[in-house]
Structure formats: C-alpha cells, structure tokens
Write a protein that holds these residues in place. Structure first.
Motif, PDB file in Angstrom:
ATOM      1  N   GLY A  40       0.823  -1.205   0.000  1.00 27.73           N
ATOM      2  CA  GLY A  40       0.000   0.000   0.000  1.00 27.73           C
ATOM      3  C   GLY A  40       0.858   1.256   0.000  1.00 27.73           C
ATOM      4  N   ASP A  41       0.255   2.369   0.400  1.00 23.98           N
ATOM      5  CA  ASP A  41       0.953   3.660   0.369  1.00 23.98           C
ATOM      6  C   ASP A  41       2.175   3.666   1.280  1.00 23.98           C
ATOM      7  OD1 ASP A  41      -0.858   4.717  -1.416  1.00 23.98           O
ATOM      8  OD2 ASP A  41      -1.991   5.833   0.089  1.00 23.98           O
ATOM      9  N   VAL A  42       3.182   4.412   0.844  1.00 24.38           N
ATOM     10  CA  VAL A  42       4.404   4.577   1.626  1.00 24.38           C
ATOM     11  C   VAL A  42       4.055   5.221   2.967  1.00 24.38           C
ATOM     12  CG1 VAL A  42       5.007   6.847   0.682  1.00 24.38           C
ATOM     13  CG2 VAL A  42       6.806   5.356   1.495  1.00 24.38           C
ATOM     14  N   ASP A  43       4.776   4.796   4.005  1.00 26.29           N
ATOM     15  CA  ASP A  43       4.591   5.448   5.300  1.00 26.29           C
ATOM     16  C   ASP A  43       5.966   5.645   5.935  1.00 26.29           C
ATOM     17  OD1 ASP A  43       5.200   2.857   5.914  1.00 26.29           O
ATOM     18  OD2 ASP A  43       3.582   2.565   7.342  1.00 26.29           O
ATOM     19  N   GLY A  44       5.999   6.328   7.027  1.00 22.84           N
ATOM     20  CA  GLY A  44       7.274   6.613   7.655  1.00 22.84           C
ATOM     21  C   GLY A  44       7.896   7.870   7.069  1.00 22.84           C
ATOM     22  N   LYS A  45       8.991   8.262   7.675  1.00 22.27           N
ATOM     23  CA  LYS A  45       9.667   9.482   7.237  1.00 22.27           C
ATOM     24  C   LYS A  45      10.588   9.191   6.057  1.00 22.27           C
ATOM     25  CE  LYS A  45      11.872  11.212  10.581  1.00 22.27           C
ATOM     26  NZ  LYS A  45      12.540  11.797  11.725  1.00 22.27           N
ATOM     27  N   ARG A  46      10.768  10.206   5.237  1.00 25.68           N
ATOM     28  CA  ARG A  46      11.690  10.112   4.108  1.00 25.68           C
ATOM     29  C   ARG A  46      13.115   9.983   4.665  1.00 25.68           C
ATOM     30  NH1 ARG A  46      13.270  14.884   0.020  1.00 25.68           N
ATOM     31  NH2 ARG A  46      13.735  13.635  -1.820  1.00 25.68           N
ATOM     32  N   PRO A  47      13.908   9.048   4.127  1.00 20.65           N
ATOM     33  CA  PRO A  47      15.288   8.898   4.613  1.00 20.65           C
ATOM     34  C   PRO A  47      16.093  10.183   4.456  1.00 20.65           C
ATOM     35  CG  PRO A  47      14.656   7.013   3.277  1.00 20.65           C
ATOM     36  CD  PRO A  47      13.563   8.036   3.138  1.00 20.65           C
ATOM     37  N   GLY A  48      17.091  10.317   5.280  1.00 24.46           N
ATOM     38  CA  GLY A  48      17.919  11.514   5.271  1.00 24.46           C
ATOM     39  C   GLY A  48      18.769  11.652   4.027  1.00 24.46           C
ATOM     40  N   PHE A  49      19.367  12.817   3.889  1.00 23.52           N
ATOM     41  CA  PHE A  49      20.170  13.164   2.716  1.00 23.52           C
ATOM     42  C   PHE A  49      21.341  12.206   2.504  1.00 23.52           C
ATOM     43  CE2 PHE A  49      23.419  15.792   0.537  1.00 23.52           C
ATOM     44  CZ  PHE A  49      22.717  16.018  -0.635  1.00 23.52           C
ATOM     45  N   THR A  50      21.882  11.643   3.581  1.00 23.46           N
ATOM     46  CA  THR A  50      23.045  10.758   3.448  1.00 23.46           C
ATOM     47  C   THR A  50      22.679   9.373   2.912  1.00 23.46           C
ATOM     48  OG1 THR A  50      22.817  10.123   5.764  1.00 23.46           O
ATOM     49  CG2 THR A  50      24.350  11.919   5.260  1.00 23.46           C
ATOM     50  N   ASP A  51      21.397   9.014   2.970  1.00 24.33           N
ATOM     51  CA  ASP A  51      20.942   7.713   2.458  1.00 24.33           C
ATOM     52  C   ASP A  51      20.329   7.908   1.075  1.00 24.33           C
ATOM     53  OD1 ASP A  51      19.930   5.203   1.987  1.00 24.33           O
ATOM     54  OD2 ASP A  51      18.562   5.178   3.693  1.00 24.33           O
ATOM     55  N   MET A  52      21.206   8.069   0.085  1.00 24.15           N
ATOM     56  CA  MET A  52      20.738   8.385  -1.271  1.00 24.15           C
ATOM     57  C   MET A  52      19.863   7.289  -1.877  1.00 24.15           C
ATOM     58  SD  MET A  52      21.821  11.387  -1.763  1.00 24.15           S
ATOM     59  CE  MET A  52      21.962  11.840  -3.462  1.00 24.15           C
ATOM     60  N   VAL A  53      20.255   6.029  -1.683  1.00 26.00           N
ATOM     61  CA  VAL A  53      19.487   4.919  -2.255  1.00 26.00           C
ATOM     62  C   VAL A  53      18.121   4.817  -1.579  1.00 26.00           C
ATOM     63  CG1 VAL A  53      19.416   2.414  -2.550  1.00 26.00           C
ATOM     64  CG2 VAL A  53      21.535   3.646  -2.971  1.00 26.00           C
ATOM     65  N   ARG A  55      16.522   7.092  -0.052  1.00 32.01           N
ATOM     66  CA  ARG A  55      15.752   8.286  -0.407  1.00 32.01           C
ATOM     67  C   ARG A  55      15.135   8.138  -1.797  1.00 32.01           C
ATOM     68  NH1 ARG A  55      16.406  13.461   2.145  1.00 32.01           N
ATOM     69  NH2 ARG A  55      15.806  15.153   0.778  1.00 32.01           N
ATOM     70  N   ALA A  56      15.905   7.639  -2.741  1.00 29.12           N
ATOM     71  CA  ALA A  56      15.400   7.439  -4.110  1.00 29.12           C
ATOM     72  C   ALA A  56      14.264   6.411  -4.117  1.00 29.12           C
ATOM     73  CB  ALA A  56      16.530   7.003  -5.038  1.00 29.12           C
ATOM     74  N   LYS A  57      14.431   5.336  -3.354  1.00 33.82           N
ATOM     75  CA  LYS A  57      13.383   4.311  -3.286  1.00 33.82           C
ATOM     76  C   LYS A  57      12.117   4.884  -2.655  1.00 33.82           C
ATOM     77  CE  LYS A  57      16.025   0.021  -3.014  1.00 33.82           C
ATOM     78  NZ  LYS A  57      16.321  -1.123  -2.132  1.00 33.82           N
ATOM     79  N   TRP A  58      12.285   5.641  -1.564  1.00 31.07           N
ATOM     80  CA  TRP A  58      11.136   6.233  -0.878  1.00 31.07           C
ATOM     81  C   TRP A  58      10.405   7.184  -1.820  1.00 31.07           C
ATOM     82  CZ3 TRP A  58       8.647  10.585   0.640  1.00 31.07           C
ATOM     83  CH2 TRP A  58       7.763  10.493   1.712  1.00 31.07           C
ATOM     84  N   ASP A  59      11.156   8.017  -2.531  1.00 33.99           N
ATOM     85  CA  ASP A  59      10.553   8.976  -3.469  1.00 33.99           C
ATOM     86  C   ASP A  59       9.792   8.268  -4.584  1.00 33.99           C
ATOM     87  OD1 ASP A  59      11.549  11.104  -2.000  1.00 33.99           O
ATOM     88  OD2 ASP A  59      13.208  11.511  -3.370  1.00 33.99           O
TER      89      ASP A  59
END
Length: 85
Positions: A40-53, A55-59
């Motif tokens: 289902g829909d994404v939940d939780g906070k977007r990963p921080g700037f240092t976790d590029m992968v 962050r890209a997956k979350w986006d």
C-alpha cells in the motif's frame, strides 16, 4: 482477483530473470510498483540526505501513492512483460 495475484507473482519471478538489467529509473519504478501492490501507500519518514538509495526508493514509492493494489499489480505485470522482449 486471484488471477491478477497469480499473474503478479509470476511477474515477480520473471523480474529476477530478465535478459538485461534495467536502468536505475526502471528499477525504481519496479520497486515502487511492487511495494505499492504488496504494502500500500508509503509510510514513515523520508530517509535523510546521506541515504541516497533509500531516499530514491522512498521517493519512487511515494510517487505512486494512492494507486490501488490492483492498479499497481497490473502496471508491474505490464512493465515486466515489456522488459522481457
């Protein structure tokens, strides 16, 4: 419904045996549709700037927010089918 789930499961298996590794943007789309279909829909906070992968997956997952599980399954199936050729 069961038929769509069966097709989805087959596409998941097929995704591991594609003739060529898809580019990163396609891999993110595959990931996002899989997560949307199964969780289902994404939940939780977007990963921080240092976790590029992460962050890209979350986006990518966030970009398909609101799609029904069935819609995401069908798009996933269609995408994997298009990559098999």
């Amino acid at each position: 419904m069961a038929d769509l789930k069966t097709q989805f499961d087959a596409a998941v298996a097929d995704s591991k045996n594609l003739p060529e590794k898809p580019d990163n943007m396609t891999l993110l789309k595959i990931y996002a549709l899989y997560k949307q279909a199964s969780s289902g829909d994404v939940d939780g906070k977007r990963p921080g700037f240092t976790d590029m992968v992460g962050r890209a997956k979350w986006d990518a997952w966030d970009a398909v927010k609101g799609k029904s599980s069935d819609e995401a399954m069908q798009e996933y199936i269609d995408l994997i089918e298009s990559l098999k050729d």
